[in-house]
Each structure stands twice: as C-alpha cells, then as structure tokens.
Write an enzyme that holds these catalytic residues in place. Structure first.
Site, PDB file in Angstrom:
ATOM      1  N   HIS A 196      30.449  36.223  42.922  1.00 11.47           N
ATOM      2  CA  HIS A 196      29.620  35.999  41.727  1.00 11.47           C
ATOM      3  C   HIS A 196      28.631  34.850  41.895  1.00 11.47           C
ATOM      4  O   HIS A 196      28.037  34.421  40.919  1.00 11.47           O
ATOM      5  CB  HIS A 196      30.494  35.672  40.510  1.00 11.47           C
ATOM      6  CG  HIS A 196      31.285  36.818  39.987  1.00 11.47           C
ATOM      7  ND1 HIS A 196      32.293  37.409  40.705  1.00 11.47           N
ATOM      8  CD2 HIS A 196      31.248  37.485  38.800  1.00 11.47           C
ATOM      9  CE1 HIS A 196      32.839  38.379  39.972  1.00 11.47           C
ATOM     10  NE2 HIS A 196      32.212  38.449  38.827  1.00 11.47           N
ATOM     11  N   GLU A 238      25.129  49.162  38.127  1.00  9.39           N
ATOM     12  CA  GLU A 238      23.809  48.589  38.430  1.00  9.39           C
ATOM     13  C   GLU A 238      22.830  49.588  39.044  1.00  9.39           C
ATOM     14  O   GLU A 238      21.654  49.618  38.651  1.00  9.39           O
ATOM     15  CB  GLU A 238      23.947  47.351  39.326  1.00  9.39           C
ATOM     16  CG  GLU A 238      24.504  46.118  38.632  1.00  9.39           C
ATOM     17  CD  GLU A 238      26.004  46.127  38.510  1.00  9.39           C
ATOM     18  OE1 GLU A 238      26.643  47.070  39.040  1.00  9.39           O
ATOM     19  OE2 GLU A 238      26.577  45.214  37.897  1.00  9.39           O
TER      20      GLU A 238
END
Lengths: 328, 368
Positions: free
Chosen positions: A133, A64
């Site tokens: 998550h 990321e």
C-alpha cells in the site's frame, strides 16, 4: 493586485477544486472505490455523494482495471472522468488500461480521440501500511509517453494543478503523497485559478546547492535547507511540480547558478524518476557542474511494516544533509 | 494419465459440448426462416447485404495478397468466413449514433459504418492518409466520428472501454446502443468479467458479442475454456444471454434487430455468443493452420460459408441471377483493386509526424 487567499490544508484545497470542477462542468464525474458512502479512504471526496448524487459520484466494485477502462471508454466520447485510486499501489492492477490503452489512444487513433481524464490518489508511504500500500508510482507513469504526471507539494498547487488536470484534454496522473494531505497553505479565492503544467517553482533561493524534488520531498528539502543554512550552506529548493512535462529550464537555471545538485525522491532509488532528472542534468549541464549529480531516493526494498524500518526507507532531512555534505 | 497432468477425459467432454451445441445452433436456421422477418428481407436490402459481404470478402482477400507482397506489415487478422456476423449486427444499428468497438479483427466494421474504404486500406498499409494517419495499422483502425471506436490489440482489454461507451450514453441520457465484440479467447479475461459485473450493476446499454470462431489464436476452445458454453458468461451477473448463429445472415439480421431493440428500450446489457468460424488463420502471419486443426475440419466448415448461403437464398427467391451475382463480384473485385491502387499510391507519413498526437497540446522530449 493580490488576490484574496484562504488558508487550507492540501486535502481541503483538493476537495474544493474537485467540488468546483464538478459544479462547473456536467461532463465531470468521479469514480472509485469507497469514494461515496464511505467518504473516501483519505477523505478527499468527503460529503460529495450527498452534494452531487449517485450519477456524478460513483462507488465502484474493487476492480481497478474494470472501472479504469470504463472511465477511459467514457472519456473517449468526451466525458471527463476523475478516477480515484484508493492508493496508487493499486493502480498497478490497472496498468494495462492506463499505459496500454489511455496513454496511447490519441496516438493510435491519429488524433481522432482524446482521453480527458484524471487518475488521482495517494502515492507513497502513509504510515505503516507496509509493502503493498505504500509504493510511489509516478516514475512508472512519467516513463510512459501520452500521460501527463503532476505531483504538487503545496495546498495552492493542489488546488490550481487539480483544476488544470480536470481541464486538460490528456490523461493526467495526479499524485498525492499521503504526507502532504495535512500541510496547510494559502490558496487563492479564485475558481479559475490554474497552475500550468511544466513550470517548476523555486521555493527557496540559494547559491550553493540545488535541492530538486516534488510532492512531500519538497518539504523535506525545505527543512534540510533550513538546517544547512545554520552551517552556512545556502541551498536552493526547486519544486519540480510536474514530471511530465518536465520544466528542465528552471532546473538547469538553478544548477547553472549553484553548480551542484541533489535530486530527492521517495520512490525506489533504482530506476525512480529522480534518476531521469539527474541524468538530464548530467547530460545538459555537464560544464556547469562542480560535483557529480547525486540522487537521494527511497531504499531499494519493499516497504516494511515496523515504523522504525519504514522511516529508514523514506529519505528524510538527515539523508538529504548527508548527500549535500558529500558534494559540498 | 498422471495425476497432475491434464484431464483428457474432461477435455473431450468439453469438446463434445461444443459440438453438440454447435450442432444445435446450426439447426436454428430452419426455425428462423419461418419467423416473421419480412421487414429485414426486402429484396433491395438483401442485394445490398450481398454487395457488402462480397466487398468485405474481396477486401480481406486483397489484404492477404498485399500482406504476402510485403505491402502490409505487422499483425493482420482478416474476417473471412465471419462476414455475416458484422453485417447482420451492423444492420441493426442507427448509423452515426450507436457505438461499436472490437478487438483486432477490425476491418469490416468501419467499411460497414461508412468509413472511406481508401482510408481504411491506407491505414492497413501504414500511410499518412489512413484513418489513424498510419499510427495504428490493421489492428488499430478507428473512425470516431462514425462511432467506430477501434481496433484494439490486448485480448479482453477493450471490453471495459465498451462498457465505458455505454456508460457515457447512459450518463448523457442518450439512447445509443454499444456493440462490444470480443473473441472466444477474450471471454476468459478477468477484466471482461469485471466489465460484465459493472454493466449489469449499472444497467449499461451494451451488447457483448462473443464471436466464437472456436480458436483463441491457435488454441481450440476446449483447451482454453473450462466451460465451452460461452453464452453462460453473462449468467452470474443476471445478464440476458444467448447462443446464436453467426453464419446465416438472415438469422443474424433477425437476432440482432431483436436484441438491439431490446437493449435500446430496456437500457440493460445483453450478452450473445455468436457461433462462426475463422476461415483464415489467426493472423496473416499464421500460415500453418494444420498445427491446430485438420483440413477435413476446414473443408466441413467451408460448407457453412455465409456467402454461399446468402447466394443460395438470393437464387432461390429469384432476387439475383447467377450472372448478376457474378457481375457484382467482379465489380467488387475491381473496386477493391482501385482502392488498393489508390492507397498504395498515397504517401507514407513524414518522419516529423512521429511526435504528432502523443499529446493534444505538446510534444514529448524530442530525440534519442
């Protein structure tokens, strides 16, 4: 004249907006993890690689900070990247790139550079994805000057706000609660349908209590309002839609009418953006209030796996009703 | 030595490797001088490079003085001792076309790329006429129009942005080359490795220039890098990589031209470790260099001064006499003095400017 509309799910509306913006402007491209060959974890980018090819739809390594930084650098030259975070929880890895770079570039360069990019993805709990998550990140980004943060609740807003995000010259965080992807609504058949930022929507008018929320919590608020109506409590549902810029005028107008407010958000209750909204109402509408502004936020725990515990964490209709009864 | 303590023997070995190869790279010059570098060495160009180097040296010395006078605040990092690197690499670029990005030791790049030096100085002094309107300061100088993309304060954080600039050039099918400078400290950053991977994966036309000045702030190379041969950072990604000299301008000019041409033509990334030395401290606020290096070491390195070496070349080849060089130095000093005075006479930003440029089209919430 009322424009023609088509019924679409939030996800399909988003995909339609994405497709049309890619067709409209060659400077727009999409990058992210598993968005091409794998079709996107939440299927938002389904079919895009076949349609637009590898130049525009870019599968990245699972890094990321790296790919977000590459998108920022490209945006500084005028390209308009759309970065998909597989979940916003993973954007924590890229916080330095987003908050310390993208958000500050226009300022640090004295206005020389802009960062016209969108970072989008699911934010909040899906179903039993547990602690790493499921986090709602929008409050962190709304905390940071230089970023715009939008969190639509309906298919039409997904469509119009996504297009507005792509055409915005600032970095935009576009928040999609996983719970809204399948919610259907009428979407205008207009490729230039833009929903401007900073305009909250009143989705249900009422005179007793303002229920203020965004994204999936707007739907929870609508359902709670239905229930409360049976008991004669008339709730107004304010869909905030955009956290930055925040439409305090519409929020205050509602509070001035109902004199009571419950701010509902899925993010951790402690320090979540609902707390900011509540503080602003308290600061600016004190004389109009007949009761303290109440927050109804996610439990202050890491998201647990067991479904029964997970459901405990996320504000639901029952929790909202309970808060309303506390002040009414 | 305790079992869990630092492995001093390994550290010494790492140190040896640095100096061994440093020794090697110092020997490169002799070879380079024999190579065919005529096109880079016409007397007029060499005089121009000399003027540039003197100007940057004087500019940076003036910054140090201004910092001590309190005219410059915050953190400031000068380029003294490393000038040959920026000058040599800049000379290989196409002006107003190629992209350059670096960390916070960023004064020389805009000066070399044609930015108004008064606007550079004004930025360093926090004035509204600065390139970044006084919002950036010494660490955040930008001149986007000329292709200079800053000016960054997070060690390693700008390296993917460098990749992104190259990505944009490739996306638009333009033959721009991006120079992405970073320090030896940044060569350990995770995001740098991520960037190298994608640069190789996507054939991005970017040159990563690791300026190895032997210190990550005050931590010497062998204390911060498990492998002190930083040029090897490119190897796992099959990026062509070399260790190069950064002190001898003639060598730098030659290497830079060769590599920039390669990247422009081949459309592939490249990585170089450039050996130079930071004569000043890490930043202007770092005033006890003896905490991490000895005076003897500094003295030895001052002999590598790129300016002295260039002067020797100009003298040997009868390009410039000592008198002319002295005159050029005096001229540069006066010019820097004028730049400083003009910048110092320019206004600070108005308080209302604080909200400008947070967004392109709106203001944030106003007030405390």
């Amino acid at each position: 004249m009322i424009a023609a509309t088509t019924e679409l799910s939030f996800r399909d509306a988003l995909r339609k907006a994405l497709t049309e913006e890619l067709e409209r402007d060659d400077n727009v491209f999409v990058m992210g993890e598993d968005i091409g060959r794998y079709q996107g974890t939440f299927r938002v980018t389904e079919g895009m690689l076949t349609k637009f090819g590898e130049r525009r739809i870019i599968d990245t390594p699972i890094v990321e900070p790296g790919f977000t930084g590459i998108a920022i650098g490209a945006a500084m030259t005028g390209l308009r990247p759309i970065v998909e975070m597989m979940t916003m929880s993973f954007s924590i890895l890229a916080l330095d790139q987003i908050m310390n770079h993208a958000a500050k570039i226009h300022y640090m360069t004295g206005g020389q550079a802009t960062v016209p990019m969108v970072i989008r993805g699911p934010s909040g709990a899906a179903k039993q994805l547990s602690a790493q998550h499921s986090h709602s990140m929008e409050g962190w980004y709304a905390h940071c000057p230089g970023l715009k943060v939008v969190a639509p609740a309906t298919a039409a807003d997904a469509y119009g706000m996504f297009k507005a995000s792509v055409r915005d010259d600032n970095p935009v965080i576009f928040v999609e609660n996983p719970g809204v992807y399948t919610i259907k609504g009428q979407v205008p058949d207009d490729v230039n349908y833009l929903v401007p930022f900073g305009k909250a929507a009143i989705l249900r008018e009422g005179k007793d209590v303002s229920l203020i929320g965004y994204s999936r919590m707007t739907h929870v608020n609508l359902a709670a309002a239905e229930e409360l109506a049976k008991d004669g409590i008339d709730c107004e549902v304010v869909d905030v839609r955009s956290l930055t810029p925040l439409d305090t005028e519409t929020i205050y107008e509602s509070v001035r009418k109902t004199h009571r407010a419950v701010v509902v958000y899925e993010d951790w209750k402690n320090g979540g953006y609902g707390g900011e909204i509540a503080a602003r109402i308290g600061e600016d509408c004190f004389d109009d209030l007949d009761a303290p502004v109440v927050r109804c936020g996610g439990l202050n725990v890491p998201m647990p796996y067991a479904r029964v515990l997970e459901l405990e964490c996320i504000p639901d209709v029952k929790d909202v009703i309970e808060k309303v009864r506390k002040i009414r | 030595m305790s079992e869990l303590g630092p492995d001093e023997a390994a550290r010494q070995k790492r140190k040896q490797i640095v100096w061994q190869l440093s020794g090697d790279h110092r020997g490169i010059n002799a070879v380079a001088k024999q190579a065919n570098i005529e096109q880079l060495e016409n007397p007029r160009d060499l005089e121009k490079f000399f003027r540039d180097m003197v100007f940057i040296r004087k500019f940076e010395e003036k910054c140090n003085v201004a910092y001590r006078l309190g005219k410059i605040g915050g953190y400031m990092h000068t380029y003294i001792g490393m000038e040959a690197t920026a000058i040599g690499w800049n000379a290989a670029l196409r002006p107003n076309w190629d992209y350059v990005i670096t960390a916070y030791r960023d004064h020389p790049q805009p000066l070399l790329m044609g930015s108004d030096p008064i606007a550079v100085m004004a930025e360093i002094m926090g004035r509204s006429g600065g390139l970044s309107r006084g919002k950036g300061g010494s660490m955040h100088v930008y001149d986007i129009e000329r292709g200079f993309f800053g000016g960054w304060g997070i060690v390693g954080g700008h390296t993917p942005l460098g990749g992104g600039l190259a990505f944009a050039a490739k996306y638009r099918k333009e033959d721009r080359v991006t120079l992405c400078y970073l320090g030896d400290g940044a060569a350990n950053a995770g995001v740098f490795f991520e960037t190298l991977n994608m640069a190789a994966l996507w054939d991005l036309p970017v040159i990563f220039i690791i300026e190895n000045n032997e210190f990550a702030m005050g931590t010497r190379l062998e204390y911060h890098a498990a492998d002190t041969e930083l040029w090897k950072r490119g190897a796992p990604f099959n990026i062509k990589s070399e260790r190069l000299d950064g002190m001898d301008l003639l060598t730098v000019l030659q290497d830079a031209k060769r590599i920039v041409d390669y990247v422009r033509t081949e459309q592939k990334p490249y990585l170089v470790e450039v050996m130079n030395y930071r004569f000043s401290g890490h930043g202007a606020a770092d005033n006890d260099r003896q905490l991490y290096r000895t005076k003897e070491e500094e003295e030895a390195n001052y002999k590598r001064d790129p300016l002295l070496r260039l002067k020797a070349v100009l003298r040997e080849r009868n390009i410039l006499s000592d008198e002319t060089m002295e005159a050029i130095e005096e001229e540069a000093e006066n010019r820097v003095e004028d730049i400083y005075e003009t910048a110092d006479a320019s206004p600070f930003p108005e308080p209302h400017e604080v909200y400008m440029n947070v967004y392109t089209d709106m203001e944030p919430e106003v007030g405390h």
